[in-house]
Design a protein around this motif. Structure first.
Motif, PDB file in Angstrom:
ATOM      1  N   TRP A 183       0.839  -1.208  -0.098  1.00 29.64           N
ATOM      2  CA  TRP A 183       0.056  -0.122   0.004  1.00 29.64           C
ATOM      3  C   TRP A 183       0.581   1.294   0.133  1.00 29.64           C
ATOM      4  CZ3 TRP A 183      -4.395  -0.090  -1.897  1.00 29.64           C
ATOM      5  CH2 TRP A 183      -5.503   0.887  -1.784  1.00 29.64           C
ATOM      6  N   ALA A 184       2.024   1.057   0.180  1.00 31.54           N
ATOM      7  CA  ALA A 184       3.077   2.304   0.231  1.00 31.54           C
ATOM      8  C   ALA A 184       3.163   3.058  -0.966  1.00 31.54           C
ATOM      9  CB  ALA A 184       4.456   1.888   0.426  1.00 31.54           C
ATOM     10  N   LYS A 185       2.747   2.101  -2.256  1.00 33.80           N
ATOM     11  CA  LYS A 185       2.741   2.835  -3.559  1.00 33.80           C
ATOM     12  C   LYS A 185       1.552   3.947  -3.482  1.00 33.80           C
ATOM     13  CE  LYS A 185       1.779   1.680  -8.261  1.00 33.80           C
ATOM     14  NZ  LYS A 185       0.350   2.304  -8.528  1.00 33.80           N
ATOM     15  N   MET A 186       0.634   3.785  -2.679  1.00 33.58           N
ATOM     16  CA  MET A 186      -0.550   4.885  -2.650  1.00 33.58           C
ATOM     17  C   MET A 186      -0.289   5.888  -2.042  1.00 33.58           C
ATOM     18  SD  MET A 186      -2.342   3.055  -5.057  1.00 33.58           S
ATOM     19  CE  MET A 186      -2.787   1.554  -5.547  1.00 33.58           C
ATOM     20  N   ALA A 187       0.827   5.816  -1.266  1.00 35.92           N
ATOM     21  CA  ALA A 187       1.260   7.184  -0.437  1.00 35.92           C
ATOM     22  C   ALA A 187       2.202   8.141  -1.069  1.00 35.92           C
ATOM     23  CB  ALA A 187       1.893   6.544   0.818  1.00 35.92           C
ATOM     24  N   CYS A 188       1.372   9.088  -1.625  1.00 33.72           N
ATOM     25  CA  CYS A 188       2.381  10.163  -2.502  1.00 33.72           C
ATOM     26  C   CYS A 188       3.702  10.561  -1.793  1.00 33.72           C
ATOM     27  CB  CYS A 188       1.382  11.379  -2.840  1.00 33.72           C
ATOM     28  SG  CYS A 188       1.380  12.566  -1.578  1.00 33.72           S
ATOM     29  N   CYS A 189       3.781  10.495  -0.361  1.00 28.12           N
ATOM     30  CA  CYS A 189       4.691  11.244   0.023  1.00 28.12           C
ATOM     31  C   CYS A 189       5.404  10.469   1.310  1.00 28.12           C
ATOM     32  CB  CYS A 189       4.193  12.473   0.551  1.00 28.12           C
ATOM     33  SG  CYS A 189       3.276  13.465  -0.618  1.00 28.12           S
ATOM     34  N   ASP A 190       5.643   9.211   0.918  1.00 29.54           N
ATOM     35  CA  ASP A 190       6.341   8.370   2.009  1.00 29.54           C
ATOM     36  C   ASP A 190       5.539   7.647   3.049  1.00 29.54           C
ATOM     37  OD1 ASP A 190       8.469   7.186   3.202  1.00 29.54           O
ATOM     38  OD2 ASP A 190       9.467   8.904   3.751  1.00 29.54           O
ATOM     39  N   VAL A 191       5.871   6.794   3.676  1.00 28.08           N
ATOM     40  CA  VAL A 191       5.174   5.891   4.730  1.00 28.08           C
ATOM     41  C   VAL A 191       4.990   6.829   6.221  1.00 28.08           C
ATOM     42  CG1 VAL A 191       5.315   3.933   3.408  1.00 28.08           C
ATOM     43  CG2 VAL A 191       6.919   4.461   4.945  1.00 28.08           C
ATOM     44  N   VAL A 192       4.872   8.047   6.269  1.00 24.70           N
ATOM     45  CA  VAL A 192       4.765   8.565   7.297  1.00 24.70           C
ATOM     46  C   VAL A 192       3.649   8.823   8.030  1.00 24.70           C
ATOM     47  CG1 VAL A 192       6.891  10.361   6.382  1.00 24.70           C
ATOM     48  CG2 VAL A 192       4.373  10.751   5.871  1.00 24.70           C
ATOM     49  N   ASN A 193       3.686   9.502   9.173  1.00 24.68           N
ATOM     50  CA  ASN A 193       2.425   9.496  10.216  1.00 24.68           C
ATOM     51  C   ASN A 193       2.508  10.838  10.849  1.00 24.68           C
ATOM     52  OD1 ASN A 193       0.465   9.328  12.607  1.00 24.68           O
ATOM     53  ND2 ASN A 193      -0.119   7.783  11.000  1.00 24.68           N
ATOM     54  N   ARG A 194       1.703  11.802  11.221  1.00 17.29           N
ATOM     55  CA  ARG A 194       1.964  12.974  11.962  1.00 17.29           C
ATOM     56  C   ARG A 194       1.636  13.036  13.405  1.00 17.29           C
ATOM     57  NH1 ARG A 194      -0.030  14.377   7.329  1.00 17.29           N
ATOM     58  NH2 ARG A 194       1.751  14.498   5.664  1.00 17.29           N
ATOM     59  N   GLY A 195       1.145  11.647  13.719  1.00 20.00           N
ATOM     60  CA  GLY A 195       0.824  11.537  15.454  1.00 20.00           C
ATOM     61  C   GLY A 195      -0.388  11.175  15.648  1.00 20.00           C
ATOM     62  N   VAL A 196      -0.634  11.104  16.874  1.00 20.77           N
ATOM     63  CA  VAL A 196      -2.015  10.549  17.417  1.00 20.77           C
ATOM     64  C   VAL A 196      -2.625  11.726  18.192  1.00 20.77           C
ATOM     65  CG1 VAL A 196      -0.635   8.281  18.117  1.00 20.77           C
ATOM     66  CG2 VAL A 196      -0.888   9.939  20.085  1.00 20.77           C
ATOM     67  N   ALA A 197      -3.894  11.169  18.611  1.00 22.93           N
ATOM     68  CA  ALA A 197      -4.611  11.837  19.554  1.00 22.93           C
ATOM     69  C   ALA A 197      -4.838  11.307  20.794  1.00 22.93           C
ATOM     70  CB  ALA A 197      -5.886  12.279  18.898  1.00 22.93           C
ATOM     71  N   VAL A 198      -4.914  11.884  21.969  1.00 23.15           N
ATOM     72  CA  VAL A 198      -5.272  11.173  23.343  1.00 23.15           C
ATOM     73  C   VAL A 198      -6.476  11.737  23.950  1.00 23.15           C
ATOM     74  CG1 VAL A 198      -4.298  10.804  25.663  1.00 23.15           C
ATOM     75  CG2 VAL A 198      -2.826  10.382  23.686  1.00 23.15           C
ATOM     76  N   TYR A 199      -7.263  10.773  24.164  1.00 18.65           N
ATOM     77  CA  TYR A 199      -8.660  11.430  24.786  1.00 18.65           C
ATOM     78  C   TYR A 199      -9.302  10.342  25.605  1.00 18.65           C
ATOM     79  CZ  TYR A 199     -13.127  14.120  24.573  1.00 18.65           C
ATOM     80  OH  TYR A 199     -14.123  14.792  24.589  1.00 18.65           O
ATOM     81  N   GLU A 200      -9.644  10.699  26.971  1.00 18.86           N
ATOM     82  CA  GLU A 200     -10.481   9.817  27.694  1.00 18.86           C
ATOM     83  C   GLU A 200      -9.741   8.515  27.653  1.00 18.86           C
ATOM     84  OE1 GLU A 200     -14.509  10.305  26.604  1.00 18.86           O
ATOM     85  OE2 GLU A 200     -14.760  12.158  27.628  1.00 18.86           O
ATOM     86  N   GLY A 201      -8.588   8.141  28.167  1.00 19.63           N
ATOM     87  CA  GLY A 201      -7.772   7.057  28.345  1.00 19.63           C
ATOM     88  C   GLY A 201      -7.715   6.231  26.984  1.00 19.63           C
ATOM     89  N   LYS A 202      -7.798   6.784  25.705  1.00 15.85           N
ATOM     90  CA  LYS A 202      -7.556   6.140  24.521  1.00 15.85           C
ATOM     91  C   LYS A 202      -6.406   7.074  23.678  1.00 15.85           C
ATOM     92  CE  LYS A 202     -12.506   4.876  24.402  1.00 15.85           C
ATOM     93  NZ  LYS A 202     -12.883   5.885  25.270  1.00 15.85           N
ATOM     94  N   VAL A 203      -5.783   6.209  23.024  1.00 13.78           N
ATOM     95  CA  VAL A 203      -4.964   6.843  21.831  1.00 13.78           C
ATOM     96  C   VAL A 203      -5.472   6.479  20.486  1.00 13.78           C
ATOM     97  CG1 VAL A 203      -2.401   6.740  21.005  1.00 13.78           C
ATOM     98  CG2 VAL A 203      -3.019   6.655  23.536  1.00 13.78           C
ATOM     99  N   PHE A 204      -5.726   7.493  19.773  1.00 16.34           N
ATOM    100  CA  PHE A 204      -6.073   7.566  18.370  1.00 16.34           C
ATOM    101  C   PHE A 204      -5.263   7.351  17.424  1.00 16.34           C
ATOM    102  CE2 PHE A 204      -9.492   8.900  21.188  1.00 16.34           C
ATOM    103  CZ  PHE A 204     -10.570   7.920  21.085  1.00 16.34           C
ATOM    104  N   VAL A 205      -5.071   6.825  16.148  1.00 19.61           N
ATOM    105  CA  VAL A 205      -4.141   6.839  15.215  1.00 19.61           C
ATOM    106  C   VAL A 205      -4.763   6.478  13.869  1.00 19.61           C
ATOM    107  CG1 VAL A 205      -3.292   4.474  15.430  1.00 19.61           C
ATOM    108  CG2 VAL A 205      -1.705   6.127  14.354  1.00 19.61           C
ATOM    109  N   GLY A 206      -4.270   7.050  12.943  1.00 15.46           N
ATOM    110  CA  GLY A 206      -4.767   6.775  11.520  1.00 15.46           C
ATOM    111  C   GLY A 206      -3.674   6.189  10.809  1.00 15.46           C
ATOM    112  N   SER A 207      -3.997   5.005  10.333  1.00 18.90           N
ATOM    113  CA  SER A 207      -3.253   4.088   9.728  1.00 18.90           C
ATOM    114  C   SER A 207      -2.966   4.288   8.064  1.00 18.90           C
ATOM    115  CB  SER A 207      -3.475   2.531   9.766  1.00 18.90           C
ATOM    116  OG  SER A 207      -4.463   2.111   8.919  1.00 18.90           O
TER     117      SER A 207
END
Length: 718
Positions: A126-150
């Motif tokens: 699926w990296a081929k579909m990423a125009c700009c590297d296999v990067v990620n800009r971070g998570v969000a933390v809220y009410e005991g949970k960590v949220f991440v987009g893959s």
């Protein structure tokens, strides 16, 4: 902001004033909307620290007078050596950060010890579909949970204490369209907001809100209209369709919300920055004209329902990849004698915007970088006044800024001490022209313009032109006067995001491989640290047990880092998390040696074959393997691969025998004759590089001196 959240935020602020910040400690379970809004200074609770996203820390233990005593407290090596872009989130002594392939790490913020790791196991192909590297800009933390987009467009909720999956949803349909997610989620009012990428590949952009407890989709707002025959989702899409022509929906339309999403807790509004068109070329996707709403716009939505509130389109009928997805910052400022609630925005197109965030009215727009696509903005209409060459009507034109923009995703920062907004600015140009016989292909780059630039006769010249014609700087911008206060030039472009502190400092990582601290008032460089690799990510600051720390992720890559063709003298080291404090004295190990394999002989000297190979290489290979086949090393440099690669070229490039490692096959778009041309071009560049390395050093020095002057002159003239 509801009364409940407003009163909670006021009580939290009052409590911290009474008991002192050292006694004020949040756990991840206690992080909610009110806590992010007030954000105690010992923590960094959200992507931009709080909902205003000014990236300003009121911690002042590290300051102008003692920053020279700053040293490395700890470092953490990830398993990969590619670009890192994440903002660390710190709460209650724990740091949550993402690396390559959307992997999440929870670290002890005092020591860097790994507490837990979560790997979403993104399929490497699926990296081929990423125009700009296999990067990620971070998570969000809220009410005991960590949220991440893959990267493969999932939204995942993890238990903050253990890293165990609580729920997981597919935030976009990747079976039908090549969507990706690299941006950091934002959370407010029990909702997780996430966008997506993929405009270069032909998707239709949207932003979604999911229930933070269950992962249930609560609403979705599309940023461009779909096929009118299918009906419109709302009045906003019906209005937008009036500004499009042709059969744009067959090309996707673009408008992905791939980075900036900001919740305004004062006005209870959600602002999204909308991306470029798909394809880039306006004449292809909307052949009879039209502004193409809501491309390159800031759009305000109701955070509870996703209902459209207002928009301001910064670049009507955009055709240069001038996204408005760059960092959105909220502020209050005096305008014509009255205090206005505003957005400060420095998007790709090179103008700094001041926008009333209550209604979207343009208050000011002035260039903060070199631009030649527009002369100014007409304040009566709110529209740019374009130059004659802007839309390259008569053939190729060199346009400023380039598609990389005058400012890309790397975040700005603001200091109330100086009143300046600090911008990781870029000065660049790009040759735009129409393509002949545009053909739209699923899962491939669909730009409507050629990606390749005019060829250069020597690799030394190619490297120098990249560094001389594309420059970077740390720019201090006064939003009140709409003028530069000072500018610190950098040797390279694509430098890191920014952090301003009450210690009178601005921190930044550079493409050259330094972490620096400068005087926020003057721009004087006060401290540097050798990061051993290029830096893109923005720093953060936090406090534990009375000690202030500064953390930044280091690892070179991203869109420009891959395609730029900037060769390093060493192999890339592991991408790392670096954390500094006063009095520390840690050191990093030396970088690994680069491996250079001798290339096979050239396949041909036929210029027609080599030119075809170059064109095909730029269309299908350069986004990952670099300009003129010069890679940064994290993705293999095709000039230096072992003989087995060349012996099995078609099996790799056409058949995809290495797909599970991320190198997919291109047999659906290339035939054997075309693959031969690509291989011939790669070997041509490999042998040119070999011959260059065999030249005497004195001769290389003379050429470098001569070409440096030539590149400087060309950059000056253009």
């Amino acid at each position: 902001m509801t009364d409940r959240y407003r009163w909670a935020a006021l009580l939290l602020t009052f409590a911290s004033m009474v008991v002192g910040s050292s006694a004020f400690a949040l756990t991840a379970k206690e992080v909610g909307t009110a806590e992010i809004a007030s954000n105690p200074d010992e923590n960094w609770l959200s992507y931009g620290k709080d909902y205003r996203e000014q990236r300003y820390s009121e911690l002042a233990q590290i300051n102008r007078d003692n920053v020279s005593d700053l040293g490395l407290a700890w470092s953490f090596d990830t398993e990969y050596n590619r670009g890192l872009e994440a903002t660390p989130i710190t709460v209650d002594g724990v740091m949550y950060v993402t690396g390559n392939w959307s992997v999440v790490y929870a670290l002890d913020a005092r020591s860097g010890e790994l507490l837990w790791k979560y790997d979403p196991k993104v399929p490497r192909e699926w990296a081929k579909m990423a125009c700009c590297d296999v990067v990620n800009r971070g998570v969000a933390v809220y009410e005991g949970k960590v949220f991440v987009g893959s990267l493969d467009a999932r939204l995942i909720a993890l238990d903050a204490a253990s890293g165990e999956v609580i729920w997981e949803v597919q935030s976009a349909d990747i079976k039908a369209y090549p969507y990706t997610v690299t941006g950091a989620p934002r959370v407010a009012k029990g909702l997780v907001f996430i966008g997506n990428g993929g405009a270069e590949y032909g998707v239709r952009g949207f932003v979604s809100a999911f229930d933070a407890d269950t992962g249930e989709l609560r609403w979705r707002f599309y940023t461009v209209p779909g096929n009118p025959a299918d009906g419109f989702e709302n009045d906003a899409m019906r209005k937008a369709a009036e500004s499009w022509t042709g059969k744009w929906w067959e090309y996707g339309g673009g408008g992905t919300v791939w980075d900036s999403i900001v919740y305004d807790d004062e006005l209870d509004q959600l602002y999204i920055g909308v991306g470029n068109g798909s394809p880039w070329n306006h004449r292809v996707r909307s052949p009879e004209g039209g502004d193409n709403l809501y491309l390159s716009s800031i759009v305000a939505l109701d955070p509870d329902s996703g209902e459209y509130l207002w928009h301001y389109q910064e670049t009507p009928a955009e055709t240069w990849d001038y996204t408005a997805t760059q960092h959105i910052m909220l502020a209050d400022m005096e305008v014509d004698g009255a205090t206005r609630k505003v957005i400060w925005h420095a998007p790709k197109n090179g103008f700094f915007f001041v926008i009333d965030r209550e209604n979207g009215q343009l208050l000011s727009a002035e260039p903060y970088a070199d631009v030649n696509w527009a002369t100014h903005y007409d304040m009566a209409t709110g529209r740019p006044v374009e130059t004659d060459i802007a839309r390259y009507p008569d053939g190729p034109e060199l346009i400023r800024p380039s598609s990389m923009g005058a400012h890309n995703w790397q975040p700005m920062a603001y200091s109330p001490e100086t009143g300046y907004v600090y911008i990781p600015a870029i000065s660049s140009l790009f040759q735009y022209e129409d393509v002949q016989d545009y053909l739209h292909r699923w899962g491939q780059w669909n730009l409507g313009i050629p990606l390749q630039q005019p060829p250069l006769p020597d690799p030394i010249l190619a490297q120098l032109m990249t560094t001389k014609m594309t420059r970077g700087s740390l720019l201090a911008w006064d939003p009140k006067t709409q003028s530069a206060a000072w500018e610190l030039p950098h040797k390279l472009t694509w430098n890191g995001g920014l952090l301003a502190t009450a210690g009178g400092l601005v921190f930044q990582g550079t493409a050259e491989g330094e972490v620096i601290a400068v005087d926020a008032k003057t721009g004087d460089k006060l401290w540097t640290f050798d990061a051993k690799t290029g830096v893109m990510a923005p720093p953060v600051s936090y406090q534990i047990d009375g000690e202030q720390y500064v953390t930044i992720l280091v690892g070179w890559g991203g869109a420009f880092g891959l395609i730029a063709g900037l060769e390093r003298e060493h192999a890339p080291p592991p991408s790392r998390v670096l954390t500094f404090k006063l009095g520390a004295s840690g050191a990093l190990p030396d970088n690994p040696e680069k491996q250079l394999h001798e290339p096979p002989p050239r396949l041909t000297e036929d210029e027609a074959v080599l030119n075809e190979g170059r064109e095909l290489y730029y269309a299908y290979c350069s986004a990952c393997h670099g300009t003129e086949v010069i890679s940064n090393g994290a993705i293999p440099d095709l000039r230096h691969l072992p003989r087995a690669f060349h012996d099995n070229f078609n099996a790799i490039v056409l058949d995809g025998v290495m797909s599970k490692l991320g190198m997919v096959g291109f047999g659906d778009v290339l035939n054997e004759e075309q693959a031969y041309a690509v291989h011939a071009y790669i070997l041509e560049q490999a042998n040119i590089n070999k011959e260059l390395r065999e030249q005497p050093q004195w001769w290389r020095d003379i050429k470098a001196w001569f070409f440096s002057g030539l590149a400087w002159l060309v950059g000056l003239l253009t």
